[in-house]
Design a protein around this motif. Sequence first.
Motif, PDB file in Angstrom:
ATOM      1  N   MET A  68       0.814  -1.208   0.000  1.00  0.00           N
ATOM      2  CA  MET A  68       0.000   0.000   0.000  1.00  0.00           C
ATOM      3  C   MET A  68       0.853   1.267   0.000  1.00  0.00           C
ATOM      4  O   MET A  68       0.320   2.367  -0.121  1.00  0.00           O
ATOM      5  CB  MET A  68      -0.935   0.002   1.219  1.00  0.00           C
ATOM      6  N   GLY A  69       2.173   1.115   0.157  1.00  0.00           N
ATOM      7  CA  GLY A  69       3.056   2.260   0.058  1.00  0.00           C
ATOM      8  C   GLY A  69       3.633   2.763   1.363  1.00  0.00           C
ATOM      9  O   GLY A  69       4.292   3.806   1.379  1.00  0.00           O
ATOM     10  N   TYR A  70       3.406   2.066   2.462  1.00  0.00           N
ATOM     11  CA  TYR A  70       3.977   2.491   3.737  1.00  0.00           C
ATOM     12  C   TYR A  70       5.495   2.323   3.699  1.00  0.00           C
ATOM     13  O   TYR A  70       6.002   1.346   3.159  1.00  0.00           O
ATOM     14  CB  TYR A  70       3.406   1.678   4.896  1.00  0.00           C
ATOM     15  N   SER A  71       6.206   3.284   4.287  1.00  0.00           N
ATOM     16  CA  SER A  71       7.670   3.201   4.321  1.00  0.00           C
ATOM     17  C   SER A  71       8.112   2.317   5.482  1.00  0.00           C
ATOM     18  O   SER A  71       7.353   2.060   6.412  1.00  0.00           O
ATOM     19  CB  SER A  71       8.272   4.587   4.473  1.00  0.00           C
ATOM     20  N   ASP A  72       9.381   1.900   5.430  1.00  0.00           N
ATOM     21  CA  ASP A  72       9.939   1.097   6.527  1.00  0.00           C
ATOM     22  C   ASP A  72       9.907   1.887   7.832  1.00  0.00           C
ATOM     23  O   ASP A  72       9.613   1.327   8.896  1.00  0.00           O
ATOM     24  CB  ASP A  72      11.384   0.692   6.224  1.00  0.00           C
ATOM     25  N   LEU A  73      10.169   3.189   7.742  1.00  0.00           N
ATOM     26  CA  LEU A  73      10.181   4.019   8.940  1.00  0.00           C
ATOM     27  C   LEU A  73       8.795   4.087   9.584  1.00  0.00           C
ATOM     28  O   LEU A  73       8.662   3.965  10.790  1.00  0.00           O
ATOM     29  CB  LEU A  73      10.667   5.423   8.602  1.00  0.00           C
ATOM     30  N   SER A  74       7.761   4.235   8.773  1.00  0.00           N
ATOM     31  CA  SER A  74       6.411   4.319   9.351  1.00  0.00           C
ATOM     32  C   SER A  74       5.960   2.997   9.953  1.00  0.00           C
ATOM     33  O   SER A  74       5.145   2.974  10.873  1.00  0.00           O
ATOM     34  CB  SER A  74       5.414   4.809   8.317  1.00  0.00           C
ATOM     35  N   LEU A  75       6.485   1.887   9.455  1.00  0.00           N
ATOM     36  CA  LEU A  75       6.098   0.569   9.975  1.00  0.00           C
ATOM     37  C   LEU A  75       6.909   0.165  11.205  1.00  0.00           C
ATOM     38  O   LEU A  75       6.571  -0.782  11.894  1.00  0.00           O
ATOM     39  CB  LEU A  75       6.248  -0.500   8.895  1.00  0.00           C
ATOM     40  N   SER A  76       7.978   0.885  11.484  1.00  0.00           N
ATOM     41  CA  SER A  76       8.833   0.507  12.609  1.00  0.00           C
ATOM     42  C   SER A  76       8.306   1.024  13.943  1.00  0.00           C
ATOM     43  O   SER A  76       8.804   0.654  14.983  1.00  0.00           O
ATOM     44  CB  SER A  76      10.253   0.991  12.381  1.00  0.00           C
ATOM     45  N   PHE A  77       7.305   1.872  13.903  1.00  0.00           N
ATOM     46  CA  PHE A  77       6.763   2.410  15.163  1.00  0.00           C
ATOM     47  C   PHE A  77       5.454   1.824  15.506  1.00  0.00           C
ATOM     48  O   PHE A  77       4.641   1.421  14.899  1.00  0.00           O
ATOM     49  CB  PHE A  77       6.654   3.933  15.109  1.00  0.00           C
TER      50      PHE A  77
END
Length: 51
Positions: A42-51
């Motif tokens: 869906m386009g989420y970045s690695d940074l946004s998924l790490s939190f």
Amino acid sequence: MGRLEPQGDLMLISKRTQTFVYQILYADVSNCLPEYATLKAMGYSDLSLSF
């Protein structure tokens, strides 16, 4: 002779604990992989998924 030193006993317990924790984390991550893949698609970045 044949008896571990106190430090040896502690190291053995520590190693077993590390193995147990690793197995739990591995199982938890493995169970969440489909959700992670969906969010990445869906386009989420690695940074946004790490939190």
